[in-house]
Design a protein around this motif. Sequence first.
Motif, PDB file in Angstrom:
ATOM      1  N   GLN A  35       0.858  -1.190   0.000  1.00 51.46           N
ATOM      2  CA  GLN A  35       0.000   0.000   0.000  1.00 51.46           C
ATOM      3  C   GLN A  35       0.890   1.234   0.000  1.00 51.46           C
ATOM      4  O   GLN A  35       1.802   1.355   0.825  1.00 51.46           O
ATOM      5  CB  GLN A  35      -0.885   0.004   1.237  1.00 51.46           C
ATOM      6  CG  GLN A  35      -1.733   1.252   1.363  1.00 51.46           C
ATOM      7  CD  GLN A  35      -2.357   1.366   2.745  1.00 51.46           C
ATOM      8  OE1 GLN A  35      -1.725   1.054   3.749  1.00 51.46           O
ATOM      9  NE2 GLN A  35      -3.599   1.802   2.780  1.00 51.46           N
ATOM     10  N   LEU A  36       0.646   2.158  -0.934  1.00 52.18           N
ATOM     11  CA  LEU A  36       1.426   3.380  -1.026  1.00 52.18           C
ATOM     12  C   LEU A  36       0.617   4.566  -0.547  1.00 52.18           C
ATOM     13  O   LEU A  36      -0.555   4.715  -0.886  1.00 52.18           O
ATOM     14  CB  LEU A  36       1.868   3.633  -2.471  1.00 52.18           C
ATOM     15  CG  LEU A  36       2.724   2.556  -3.137  1.00 52.18           C
ATOM     16  CD1 LEU A  36       3.075   2.979  -4.556  1.00 52.18           C
ATOM     17  CD2 LEU A  36       3.960   2.271  -2.327  1.00 52.18           C
ATOM     18  N   THR A  37       1.253   5.429   0.246  1.00 55.53           N
ATOM     19  CA  THR A  37       0.662   6.681   0.691  1.00 55.53           C
ATOM     20  C   THR A  37       1.622   7.792   0.293  1.00 55.53           C
ATOM     21  O   THR A  37       2.808   7.741   0.635  1.00 55.53           O
ATOM     22  CB  THR A  37       0.469   6.693   2.222  1.00 55.53           C
ATOM     23  OG1 THR A  37      -0.360   5.586   2.585  1.00 55.53           O
ATOM     24  CG2 THR A  37      -0.179   7.992   2.673  1.00 55.53           C
ATOM     25  N   HIS A  38       1.122   8.789  -0.435  1.00 51.84           N
ATOM     26  CA  HIS A  38       1.951   9.901  -0.899  1.00 51.84           C
ATOM     27  C   HIS A  38       1.687  11.129  -0.028  1.00 51.84           C
ATOM     28  O   HIS A  38       0.537  11.531   0.155  1.00 51.84           O
ATOM     29  CB  HIS A  38       1.639  10.233  -2.365  1.00 51.84           C
ATOM     30  CG  HIS A  38       1.745   9.067  -3.283  1.00 51.84           C
ATOM     31  ND1 HIS A  38       2.924   8.402  -3.509  1.00 51.84           N
ATOM     32  CD2 HIS A  38       0.812   8.435  -4.048  1.00 51.84           C
ATOM     33  CE1 HIS A  38       2.720   7.412  -4.370  1.00 51.84           C
ATOM     34  NE2 HIS A  38       1.444   7.413  -4.703  1.00 51.84           N
ATOM     35  N   LEU A  39       2.757  11.711   0.484  1.00 57.66           N
ATOM     36  CA  LEU A  39       2.663  12.922   1.292  1.00 57.66           C
ATOM     37  C   LEU A  39       3.387  14.038   0.556  1.00 57.66           C
ATOM     38  O   LEU A  39       4.509  13.851   0.084  1.00 57.66           O
ATOM     39  CB  LEU A  39       3.315  12.702   2.658  1.00 57.66           C
ATOM     40  CG  LEU A  39       2.818  11.493   3.461  1.00 57.66           C
ATOM     41  CD1 LEU A  39       3.662  11.298   4.711  1.00 57.66           C
ATOM     42  CD2 LEU A  39       1.349  11.657   3.819  1.00 57.66           C
TER      43      LEU A  39
END
Length: 198
Positions: free
Chosen positions: A134-138
């Motif tokens: 799972q990728l989360t972009h900040l």
Amino acid sequence: RGHGQALDVSDFGHVLAVDTAANTIETEGMVTYEALTDAALAHGLMPAVVPQLKSITIGGAVSGIGIESSSFRYGLPHESVLEMDVLLAGGDVVTCTPDNAHQALFFGMPNSYGTLGYILRLKLETIPVKPYVQLTHLEFDNSAAFFAAIDKWSGEGIDFLDGCVLQRHQHFLTIGRFVDEAPYVSDYTLLDIYYQSI
């Protein structure tokens, strides 16, 4: 004209063994990371550090240098190597480990670009995986906040950490976590360009 004889290493392209009990993989030096990762994934494992370019060979990554999104935890590709067989210029093959008679060669091989010998075989650490990441972009508008977030997240229980700076005030940090299920999947091969997704 002073040209040396070429060394044919094309036969050294086999994954030799995957040990799920010890979390290790044994491979020949010309194996690409694509083949190495495929062999490990079939057993629920992956090499601790996997370069983004799938055609890079494991021997090349160790005798060269590399850094990837799991490096914040596992270091550079050579830091997960447990032992290697190296062909020396005189024709001898020696097995190098961190604590045997050839430990100086073991620690000297990274970033030597083949000047000390040619890596024929390696045994390296693997890590267990789950089916998805799972990728989360900040997004950050300044480098101070960006680097503070890298410091913060590298201490959290995540599996991957990757940064991208597109412009002076446009910084992205991508957090990756292994997960068992995914509502959808993405594929960034060919024309589906990764940086555009963030």
